[in-house]
Scaffold this active site. Structure first.
Site, PDB file in Angstrom:
ATOM      1  N   LEU A  17       5.561  -5.458   2.218  1.00  0.00           N
ATOM      2  CA  LEU A  17       4.867  -6.120   1.111  1.00  0.00           C
ATOM      3  C   LEU A  17       3.394  -5.755   1.048  1.00  0.00           C
ATOM      4  O   LEU A  17       2.763  -5.839   0.007  1.00  0.00           O
ATOM      5  CB  LEU A  17       5.009  -7.641   1.232  1.00  0.00           C
ATOM      6  CG  LEU A  17       6.445  -8.179   1.220  1.00  0.00           C
ATOM      7  CD1 LEU A  17       6.443  -9.673   1.496  1.00  0.00           C
ATOM      8  CD2 LEU A  17       7.119  -7.891  -0.105  1.00  0.00           C
ATOM      9  N   GLY A  18       2.836  -5.380   2.190  1.00  0.00           N
ATOM     10  CA  GLY A  18       1.423  -5.022   2.234  1.00  0.00           C
ATOM     11  C   GLY A  18       1.092  -4.380   3.560  1.00  0.00           C
ATOM     12  O   GLY A  18       1.782  -4.603   4.556  1.00  0.00           O
ATOM     13  N   ALA A  23      -2.492  -4.327  10.515  1.00  0.00           N
ATOM     14  CA  ALA A  23      -1.237  -5.070  10.394  1.00  0.00           C
ATOM     15  C   ALA A  23      -0.498  -4.660   9.132  1.00  0.00           C
ATOM     16  O   ALA A  23      -1.079  -4.117   8.193  1.00  0.00           O
ATOM     17  CB  ALA A  23      -1.518  -6.574  10.346  1.00  0.00           C
ATOM     18  N   LYS A  24       0.805  -4.915   9.134  1.00  0.00           N
ATOM     19  CA  LYS A  24       1.586  -4.763   7.921  1.00  0.00           C
ATOM     20  C   LYS A  24       2.378  -6.044   7.721  1.00  0.00           C
ATOM     21  O   LYS A  24       2.664  -6.776   8.680  1.00  0.00           O
ATOM     22  CB  LYS A  24       2.508  -3.548   7.970  1.00  0.00           C
ATOM     23  CG  LYS A  24       3.612  -3.602   8.982  1.00  0.00           C
ATOM     24  CD  LYS A  24       4.605  -2.456   8.809  1.00  0.00           C
ATOM     25  CE  LYS A  24       3.983  -1.099   8.982  1.00  0.00           C
ATOM     26  NZ  LYS A  24       4.991  -0.009   8.953  1.00  0.00           N
ATOM     27  N   LYS A  40       4.025 -10.982   9.384  1.00  0.00           N
ATOM     28  CA  LYS A  40       2.866 -10.133   9.657  1.00  0.00           C
ATOM     29  C   LYS A  40       3.082  -9.481  11.015  1.00  0.00           C
ATOM     30  O   LYS A  40       3.287 -10.170  12.013  1.00  0.00           O
ATOM     31  CB  LYS A  40       1.591 -10.986   9.656  1.00  0.00           C
ATOM     32  CG  LYS A  40       0.303 -10.203   9.822  1.00  0.00           C
ATOM     33  CD  LYS A  40      -0.876 -11.167   9.682  1.00  0.00           C
ATOM     34  CE  LYS A  40      -2.206 -10.453   9.794  1.00  0.00           C
ATOM     35  NZ  LYS A  40      -3.342 -11.393   9.607  1.00  0.00           N
ATOM     36  N   ASP A 134     -14.484 -16.439   4.833  1.00  0.00           N
ATOM     37  CA  ASP A 134     -14.228 -15.216   4.055  1.00  0.00           C
ATOM     38  C   ASP A 134     -13.475 -15.564   2.774  1.00  0.00           C
ATOM     39  O   ASP A 134     -12.502 -14.909   2.413  1.00  0.00           O
ATOM     40  CB  ASP A 134     -13.442 -14.208   4.889  1.00  0.00           C
ATOM     41  CG  ASP A 134     -13.445 -12.804   4.268  1.00  0.00           C
ATOM     42  OD1 ASP A 134     -14.373 -12.515   3.471  1.00  0.00           O
ATOM     43  OD2 ASP A 134     -12.545 -12.004   4.563  1.00  0.00           O
TER      44      ASP A 134
END
Length: 452
Positions: A17-18, A23-24, A40, A134
């Site tokens: 997904l990302g 990390a992925k 994650k 953030d």
């Protein structure tokens, strides 16, 4: 038809997904309950090498403390010998920035709804001793109902990080969204710094632009320090008064979350969220500590690659219906905003009716002359740029999925390097693939919008 799956504990992993530097995030299905999640995945070697253990522990500790309907929920943490897996709520509405990019700006009632949810969430986090540090639209996701989900607590602070003066001293966050006191590096109140970022977000939602912008960092910091910005003419007087009180350069006189909640503009149509009881069903801290203990072998899971009775896949992985729809812009967690070109994705895709092996050959033939080394692993490819770009070597991960017999989707993701360079790379690559591409990314996005 051959299908490949990867299983981690009780979860079956699916589409990516990302993907970021460290990390992925993958789609995952709990095989025991049938529920869908996002996982994650972090590489342990990278975590240790980049001294990120404390940051990851802090992120996990923070998410254990928070149980709020507008925060992405963490369910559990697992580890294998080489990887760390954080099981998260699957948020399917994309980034709030996607909505700004599509609509250019939000109308006042819609912006107020998201701002109400944001302030309520931030106020709750502060009451639990958590300061995000953030906050920006890229870290604000939307669920299937269009409600806000705050994510990415990797830079968050907990009470133990305060010094004797009761202030935080770590400079972090995204320059356009940080408060003046964070820039000046003299210590800051985490709650007041978060509120400033919320004000920048509200302005951005309604104006379609950031209040503080300048390509020169010194000039940008000067504007932030002086709260030097201009309102669009269509802002109402009541929202301008509120933003002025939030974007107050003096943290001592800046409005607080409690005062914002009492504000008349804020209160229009305000609905307080309903909370479930805060029962701690998370793992205890020892289990989490064991994950980072290289000597510990307890509580480890095994990542199993499963395949139907063959030593190597003869066809690409099959993409199921949910994963197919999740590649649309609304569900894609990997979009990235860069003001030079508006909305620029670090992931794209196209469909093809050519045989999968022919697609691989064509990509290889097109990428080679562009100065890319190609490494193949079944129906996955890694395209590694030979030249050093703005952010190092551009690396592109490519995978071919079978959507239906003789119908394939090709997914290209930037693994490392500069996003704008990836954008240029894809434009040049697509010229060499014109005989392969059946439908382009733009055509696919239009079709996905019609599906939804």
């Amino acid at each position: 038809m051959t299908s490949r799956t990867t299983r981690v504990g009780k979860y079956e992993l699916g589409q990516t997904l990302g993907q970021g530097t460290f990390a992925k995030v993958k789609f995952a299905k709990n095989l025991e309950t049938g529920e869908n999640f996002a996982i994650k995945i972090l590489d342990k070697e990278n975590v240790f090498k980049n001294k990120m253990i404390d940051q990851i522990k802090r992120e996990i500790s923070t998410m254990k403390l928070i149980r709020h309907p507008n925060v992405v929920r963490m369910y559990e943490v697992m580890a294998s010998k080489t990887k760390i897996y954080i099981v998260l709520e699957l948020v399917t509405g994309g980034e709030l920035f996607d909505r700004i990019a599509t609509k250019k700006r939000l109308n006042e009632p819609e912006a107020r709804k998201y701002f109400q949810q944001l302030i309520n969430t931030v106020d709750y986090c502060h009451s639990r001793g958590v300061f995000h540090r953030d906050l920006k639209p890229e870290n604000l996701l939307l669920d299937g109902n269009g409600d806000l989900k705050v994510s990415d607590f990797g830079l968050s602070a907990l009470p133990q990080q305060f010094r004797e003066d009761g202030l935080l001293h770590t400079n972090c966050g995204t320059p356009n969204y940080v408060s003046p006191e964070v820039i000046h590096d003299k210590g800051y109140d985490g709650a007041k710094a978060d509120i400033w970022s919320c004000g920048v977000i509200l302005f951005t939602l309604m104006a379609g632009r950031i209040p503080f912008e300048d390509p020169n960092m010194h000039a940008l910091y000067t504007k932030i320090s002086k709260a030097d910005y201009t309102f669009p003419t269509f802002f109402s007087s009541s929202v301008m008064k509120l933003i002025k009180r939030i974007l107050d350069p003096n943290p001592q006189t800046r409005i607080t979350a409690a005062e914002i909640i009492e504000n008349d503009w804020f209160n229009k149509g305000y609905k307080k969220p309903t909370f479930e009881s805060q029962n701690d069903d998370h793992q205890d801290d020892k289990v989490v500590d064991d994950i980072f203990d290289e000597a510990s072998t307890s509580n480890l899971v095994v990542e199993k690659k499963q395949q139907d009775h063959q030593t190597g896949p003869s066809t690409p992985a099959v993409m199921n219906a949910f994963e197919l729809i999740s590649t649309s812009q609304g569900l894609n967690l990997s979009s990235l905003f860069e003001k030079q070109m508006g909305l620029v994705k670090r992931q794209t895709r196209f469909t093809s009716r050519c045989p999968a092996n022919d697609i691989i050959t064509k990509i290889e033939e097109a990428a080679g002359p562009m100065g890319f080394d190609v490494k193949k692993n079944n129906f996955k490819m890694k395209l590694q740029g030979e030249k050093t770009g703005r952010k190092g070597h551009l690396s592109v991960a490519t995978e071919i999925f079978e959507v239906a017999p003789s119908f394939y989707m090709v997914d290209l993701r930037k693994s490392s390097g500069d996003t704008l360079e990836f954008h240029k790379f894809y434009k040049e690559l697509s010229t060499g693939l014109k005989d392969v591409v059946w439908k382009s990314p733009d055509e696919l996005d239009q079709e996905f919008k019609q599906i939804k």
